[in-house]
Design a protein around this motif. Sequence first.
Motif, short mmCIF file in Angstrom:
data_model
loop_
_atom_site.label_atom_id
_atom_site.label_comp_id
_atom_site.label_asym_id
_atom_site.label_seq_id
_atom_site.Cartn_x
_atom_site.Cartn_y
_atom_site.Cartn_z
N GLU A 1 7.28 85.55 83.40
CA GLU A 1 7.59 83.81 82.78
C GLU A 1 6.57 83.46 83.36
O GLU A 1 6.21 82.17 82.72
CB GLU A 1 8.93 84.58 83.16
CG GLU A 1 10.02 83.11 82.30
CD GLU A 1 10.73 83.51 82.15
OE1 GLU A 1 11.56 84.21 81.73
OE2 GLU A 1 11.65 82.73 83.83
N LYS B 1 11.36 80.57 78.42
CA LYS B 1 12.43 82.10 77.60
C LYS B 1 12.79 81.80 76.55
O LYS B 1 13.30 82.51 75.74
CB LYS B 1 13.68 81.66 79.30
CG LYS B 1 14.58 82.64 79.04
CD LYS B 1 15.47 82.32 80.55
CE LYS B 1 14.67 82.74 81.49
NZ LYS B 1 15.97 82.21 83.06
N SER B 2 13.66 80.85 76.36
CA SER B 2 13.94 80.42 74.55
C SER B 2 12.84 80.97 73.32
O SER B 2 13.50 81.70 72.46
CB SER B 2 14.60 79.01 74.86
OG SER B 2 13.40 77.55 74.52
N ARG B 3 11.68 80.21 73.98
CA ARG B 3 10.68 80.72 72.84
C ARG B 3 10.91 82.79 72.25
O ARG B 3 11.01 82.98 71.62
CB ARG B 3 9.47 80.49 72.64
CG ARG B 3 9.79 78.70 72.45
CD ARG B 3 8.71 78.22 72.51
NE ARG B 3 8.56 76.98 72.14
CZ ARG B 3 7.56 75.83 72.19
NH1 ARG B 3 6.66 76.11 72.54
NH2 ARG B 3 7.51 74.33 71.69
N LEU B 4 10.54 83.09 73.97
CA LEU B 4 10.99 84.04 73.65
C LEU B 4 11.86 85.23 72.86
O LEU B 4 11.91 85.72 72.01
CB LEU B 4 10.29 85.40 74.76
CG LEU B 4 10.23 86.31 75.70
CD1 LEU B 4 8.89 87.29 74.47
CD2 LEU B 4 10.59 87.17 76.53
N HIS B 5 12.74 84.79 73.41
CA HIS B 5 14.88 85.09 72.50
C HIS B 5 14.42 85.29 71.36
O HIS B 5 14.65 85.71 70.30
CB HIS B 5 15.74 84.13 73.47
CG HIS B 5 16.48 84.89 73.43
ND1 HIS B 5 17.05 85.45 73.79
CD2 HIS B 5 17.53 84.58 72.06
CE1 HIS B 5 18.77 85.85 72.98
NE2 HIS B 5 18.85 84.68 72.54
N ARG B 6 14.37 83.57 70.83
CA ARG B 6 13.89 83.21 69.30
C ARG B 6 12.64 84.05 68.46
O ARG B 6 12.81 85.24 67.47
CB ARG B 6 13.79 82.11 69.17
CG ARG B 6 14.92 81.51 68.86
CD ARG B 6 14.73 79.43 69.58
NE ARG B 6 13.61 79.14 68.63
CZ ARG B 6 13.44 77.80 68.44
NH1 ARG B 6 13.10 77.59 69.07
NH2 ARG B 6 12.82 78.15 67.32
N LEU C 1 11.85 87.46 69.81
CA LEU C 1 12.26 88.68 69.37
C LEU C 1 13.34 88.87 68.83
O LEU C 1 13.22 90.00 67.78
CB LEU C 1 12.73 88.84 71.05
CG LEU C 1 11.55 89.69 71.87
CD1 LEU C 1 12.30 89.71 73.38
CD2 LEU C 1 10.47 90.22 71.36
N ALA C 2 14.18 87.61 68.63
CA ALA C 2 16.01 88.15 67.26
C ALA C 2 14.31 88.00 66.10
O ALA C 2 15.08 89.15 64.90
CB ALA C 2 15.93 86.99 67.91
N ASP D 1 12.20 96.08 72.73
CA ASP D 1 11.34 95.82 73.69
C ASP D 1 10.20 96.56 74.89
O ASP D 1 9.42 96.57 74.77
CB ASP D 1 12.30 95.55 75.01
CG ASP D 1 11.61 95.26 76.03
OD1 ASP D 1 11.96 94.15 76.15
OD2 ASP D 1 11.39 96.31 77.35
#
Lengths: 182, 254
Positions: free
Chosen positions: A144, A159-164, A166-167, B9
């Motif tokens: 990260e 972190k937040s862009r990765l989360h979005r 992946l969604a 993942d």
Amino acid sequence: VARVRAGETDAYAELVRRHAPIARRTAVLLGAGPDADDVVQEGFVKAYRALGRFRDGAAFRPWLLRIVANEARNAHRMAVRRGNREETAALLATDLLYRAGDAADPVRSVLVTDRRARLLGAVRELPEPFRLVVTCRYLLDLDEAETATVLGWPRGTVKSRLHRALARLREELGAGEVVTDA
Amino acid sequence: MPEATNSLDAELRALAGELRAGQPADGLVDAVLHRIGAEPVPGRSSRFAQTVRRVRGWLLARWRSVLAALGVLLIGLALAPPVRATVAEWFGFDGVIVRREPGSVPSTTPAPPVASSNLTLDQARRLLRFAPLVPAALGPPSGVEVSADRRVLSMTWTGGPEGTIRLDEFDGRLDWRFAKTVHADVRFVDVGGWPGLWFPVAHDVAWLDADGTPHTQPPRLAAPTLVWEQSGTTLRLEGRIDLARATAIATSVR
């Protein structure tokens, strides 16, 4: 880096040798395509010139990759301008297929290849910030903090862009699945 | 297929393992050493310069939250042109300056000017010094223009239910910029992950040269506009449309 600043050019040769593979991978995955070798070379030369700005105690790898990533994105923009975008995309897909093709079980290998190709396609279709963060975290296997340095974003943004991202990928691939099964 | 049960993942990691990027070129080390051979040994920049760069980097990366903290304060200030330019860059918006002035919101919403149809998109592409971005949501433009200095691309779409829609784009790293004067709220918005500004009502727009003097055209009254930055290109979408429609068009840009 300290040795390079002290005038030891050989020390820089060592840095180039050590980081060339990841630099090339970064260039290719960020779209440098056939210009990857030039991008890597340019990246190392620019990094050398910018060494004065390197902060003592910082990690060299992400700092270098940030320069390479910027070069790769410029090369990609130039290629798009020349109308070579399709060519670049085709290059990556062929590479991928070639590798998966030498698995022991040909039927399974085709299925896996197909699935991987679809995943890669979905990653490439993401909006640029999402594509960048997935490429750095997964395809380049950076952590990260390194990703934050390479992309010049705060860690929270990574972190937040990765989360979005992946969604969004899950959504895209999930939708594809239904069509395939029907 | 066993992969079906794996998480995204794991699949991404597997994909990473299978992507081959090839080996670095054989002559890389020699080529790099040859090129840097004649250059001076890179010294270390001063502590002060390093600190300035770090502060600048920190601000650039967090321009939104910094803005939230400073916004009220800054908006009230009449900033001198060079300072305004710096502030605009700090906020991550290469090529755009926003100035807020007291005054009333214009009561009419003009239609954006229509670009001439003398050029095709391909011809424009060859003229420009950057790669043009085109919104898939609008289809092919009915008008395409390139500025005399080949730095600005303007496209318009006419005949739709919303009337004329105009998209201007240019390399945001250039010296000059758009200056917008507004008398109402400006919203900071997210355009597919890129930072953007939404001007919901009519406002004045002008071009500025590097030294802050207005460009050749006089300021004109503009319709609602979405401005955003995407991979180094600054884009400006104008028309009698709402934010949802503007965002849908903007995120379809390829």
